[in-house]
Design an enzyme around this catalytic site. Structure first.
Site, PDB file in Angstrom:
ATOM      1  N   ASN A   9       1.093  -0.861  -0.027  1.00 39.31           N
ATOM      2  CA  ASN A   9      -0.245  -0.400   0.451  1.00 39.31           C
ATOM      3  C   ASN A   9       0.634   1.033  -0.019  1.00 39.31           C
ATOM      4  O   ASN A   9       1.539   1.493   1.104  1.00 39.31           O
ATOM      5  CB  ASN A   9      -0.968  -0.441   1.634  1.00 39.31           C
ATOM      6  N   TRP A  10       0.794   1.649  -1.372  1.00 33.92           N
ATOM      7  CA  TRP A  10       1.618   2.625  -1.291  1.00 33.92           C
ATOM      8  C   TRP A  10       1.580   4.317  -0.347  1.00 33.92           C
ATOM      9  O   TRP A  10       1.661   5.104  -0.897  1.00 33.92           O
ATOM     10  CB  TRP A  10       2.480   2.849  -2.504  1.00 33.92           C
ATOM     11  N   LYS A  11      -0.218   4.033  -0.451  1.00 41.98           N
ATOM     12  CA  LYS A  11      -0.740   5.385   0.058  1.00 41.98           C
ATOM     13  C   LYS A  11      -0.701   6.976  -0.601  1.00 41.98           C
ATOM     14  O   LYS A  11      -0.546   6.757  -2.042  1.00 41.98           O
ATOM     15  CB  LYS A  11       0.441   5.382   1.946  1.00 41.98           C
ATOM     16  N   HIS A  93      -9.181   1.249   5.034  1.00 40.57           N
ATOM     17  CA  HIS A  93      -8.011   1.091   5.777  1.00 40.57           C
ATOM     18  C   HIS A  93      -8.285   1.909   6.677  1.00 40.57           C
ATOM     19  O   HIS A  93      -9.348   3.220   6.757  1.00 40.57           O
ATOM     20  CB  HIS A  93      -6.984   1.868   4.360  1.00 40.57           C
ATOM     21  N   GLU A  95      -6.916   4.572   7.638  1.00 39.63           N
ATOM     22  CA  GLU A  95      -6.252   5.834   7.354  1.00 39.63           C
ATOM     23  C   GLU A  95      -8.203   6.765   6.810  1.00 39.63           C
ATOM     24  O   GLU A  95      -7.601   7.430   7.390  1.00 39.63           O
ATOM     25  CB  GLU A  95      -5.194   6.326   6.786  1.00 39.63           C
ATOM     26  N   GLU A 163      -5.006  -4.749  10.550  1.00 38.52           N
ATOM     27  CA  GLU A 163      -4.005  -3.765  10.527  1.00 38.52           C
ATOM     28  C   GLU A 163      -4.525  -3.483  11.862  1.00 38.52           C
ATOM     29  O   GLU A 163      -4.875  -2.181  12.257  1.00 38.52           O
ATOM     30  CB  GLU A 163      -3.921  -3.058   9.628  1.00 38.52           C
ATOM     31  N   GLY A 169       2.885   2.392  10.836  1.00 35.45           N
ATOM     32  CA  GLY A 169       3.994   3.054  10.906  1.00 35.45           C
ATOM     33  C   GLY A 169       4.598   3.661  12.149  1.00 35.45           C
ATOM     34  O   GLY A 169       5.797   4.350  12.323  1.00 35.45           O
ATOM     35  N   SER A 208       3.608  -2.181  10.478  1.00 35.42           N
ATOM     36  CA  SER A 208       5.259  -2.560  10.487  1.00 35.42           C
ATOM     37  C   SER A 208       5.583  -4.095   9.996  1.00 35.42           C
ATOM     38  O   SER A 208       6.650  -3.919  11.052  1.00 35.42           O
ATOM     39  CB  SER A 208       5.078  -1.987  12.284  1.00 35.42           C
ATOM     40  N   GLY A 229       2.658  -1.223   3.854  1.00 25.62           N
ATOM     41  CA  GLY A 229       3.036   0.399   3.682  1.00 25.62           C
ATOM     42  C   GLY A 229       4.303   0.715   3.239  1.00 25.62           C
ATOM     43  O   GLY A 229       5.298   0.392   2.849  1.00 25.62           O
ATOM     44  N   GLY A 230       5.338   1.020   4.010  1.00 24.38           N
ATOM     45  CA  GLY A 230       6.749   2.104   4.519  1.00 24.38           C
ATOM     46  C   GLY A 230       7.124   0.936   3.449  1.00 24.38           C
ATOM     47  O   GLY A 230       7.989   1.617   2.773  1.00 24.38           O
TER      48      GLY A 230
HETATM   49  P1  13P Z   1       3.573  -0.149   7.587  1.00 25.73           P
HETATM   50  O1  13P Z   1       3.532  -0.639   7.094  1.00 25.73           O
HETATM   51  O2  13P Z   1       4.092   1.419   7.351  1.00 25.73           O
HETATM   52  O3  13P Z   1       3.328  -0.144   9.520  1.00 25.73           O
HETATM   53  O4  13P Z   1       1.947   0.200   6.713  1.00 25.73           O
HETATM   54  C1  13P Z   1       0.962  -1.063   6.991  1.00 25.73           C
HETATM   55  C2  13P Z   1      -0.313  -0.226   6.517  1.00 25.73           C
HETATM   56  O5  13P Z   1      -1.007   0.363   6.669  1.00 25.73           O
HETATM   57  C3  13P Z   1      -0.297  -1.086   5.121  1.00 25.73           C
HETATM   58  O6  13P Z   1      -1.857  -0.290   4.630  1.00 25.73           O
END
Ligand code: 13P
Length: 248
Positions: A9-11, A93, A95, A163, A169, A208, A229-230
């Site tokens: 997920n590149w957000k 998600h 967010e 999640e 994050g 994470s 994510g990251g």
């Molecule tokens: P991180 O891997 O950066 O913690 O993010 C997880 C995430 O929200 C994937 O959708």
């Protein structure tokens, strides 16, 4: 057995230069043994699909509207994602729930629209830090899943992502037995709702996930992959996670 999926997920990260990371992934994983899905910002979906060509990396959106079209400034309809070449969409998600007030009812309607457009749905659930501390994790996840999963969900195009909001994050990850308990409960709900087909729905862990902890997380019962994510933003970090899943 559920399929194994490494999803990124590149957000709100990535521009044309980021397509070089896709080149690197393709070079490192010419014939991946697991499904790889990258969900870039909407502006990159079509270009990424063209860039990937015949390689099996799939591309997904990060949300969709419940309507197929209409006066909804800034939103994207599920058939638009499909036309751009996306095959998946992340829904629910945390967010989106926080930044855009998306409720389980809204997410359920979005999921219905996504299934109708032929997309696979990566449906996210997870508790906040306060809910975790109050030992409400199981209740919150069960409520989110039962209320956001459409009655007529297409099991073969459904993926669940657990999640924990406090793990996103932050570098924090639940203990193995905590992940196992939540994934086991999700599997039980999928069985109740979908019958035998519930056994084949992949359940991803997200929050994470890094090269350093991926193998340990993939060793937990009912963990069929990760929503990253990251660490999905660079091939250098995402590749070892894909390899760990292939070897799990
Ligand atoms: P991180 O891997 O950066 O913690 O993010 C997880 C995430 O929200 C994937 O959708």
């Amino acid at each position: 057995m559920p399929r194994k999926i490494a999803a990124g997920n590149w957000k709100m990260h990535g521009d044309s230069a980021s397509l070089a990371e896709i080149d690197a992934l393709i070079a490192t994983h010419p014939t991946p043994a697991v499904e790889i899905v990258i969900c870039p910002p909407a502006t990159l979906i079509h270009r990424m699909v063209c860039h990937i060509g015949a390689h099996p990396i799939a591309v997904g959106g990060q949300t969709c509207h419940a309507a197929v079209k209409g006066a909804h400034t800034g939103d994207i309809a599920a058939p638009m994602l499909a036309e751009a070449g996306a095959t998946h969409v992340i829904l629910g998600h945390s967010e989106r729930r926080t930044d855009h007030g998306e409720s389980d009812v809204i997410i359920c309607a979005q999921a219905r629209a996504a299934f109708a457009a032929g997309l696979s749905v990566i449906l996210c659930v997870g508790e906040t830090e306060a809910q975790y501390t109050a030992r409400q994790t199981q209740a919150i996840v069960a409520a989110q899943l039962t209320q956001s999963l459409p009655q007529d969900a297409t099991p073969t195009r459904l993926v669940i992502a657990y999640e924990p909001v406090w793990a996103i994050g932050t570098g924090l990850v639940p203990q193995n037995h905590e992940i196992a308990a939540v994934h086991g409960a999700i599997r039980g709900i999928l069985h109740e709702r979908l019958g035998a087909a519930g056994a084949a729905v992949p359940i991803l862990y997200g929050g994470s996930v890094k090269p350093e902890n991926a193998a340990m997380i993939f060793g937990i019962a009912n963990v069929d992959g990760a929503l990253v994510g990251g660490a999905s933003l660079s091939a250098a970090a995402f590749s070892p996670i894909i390899h760990a899943l292939e070897n799990a």
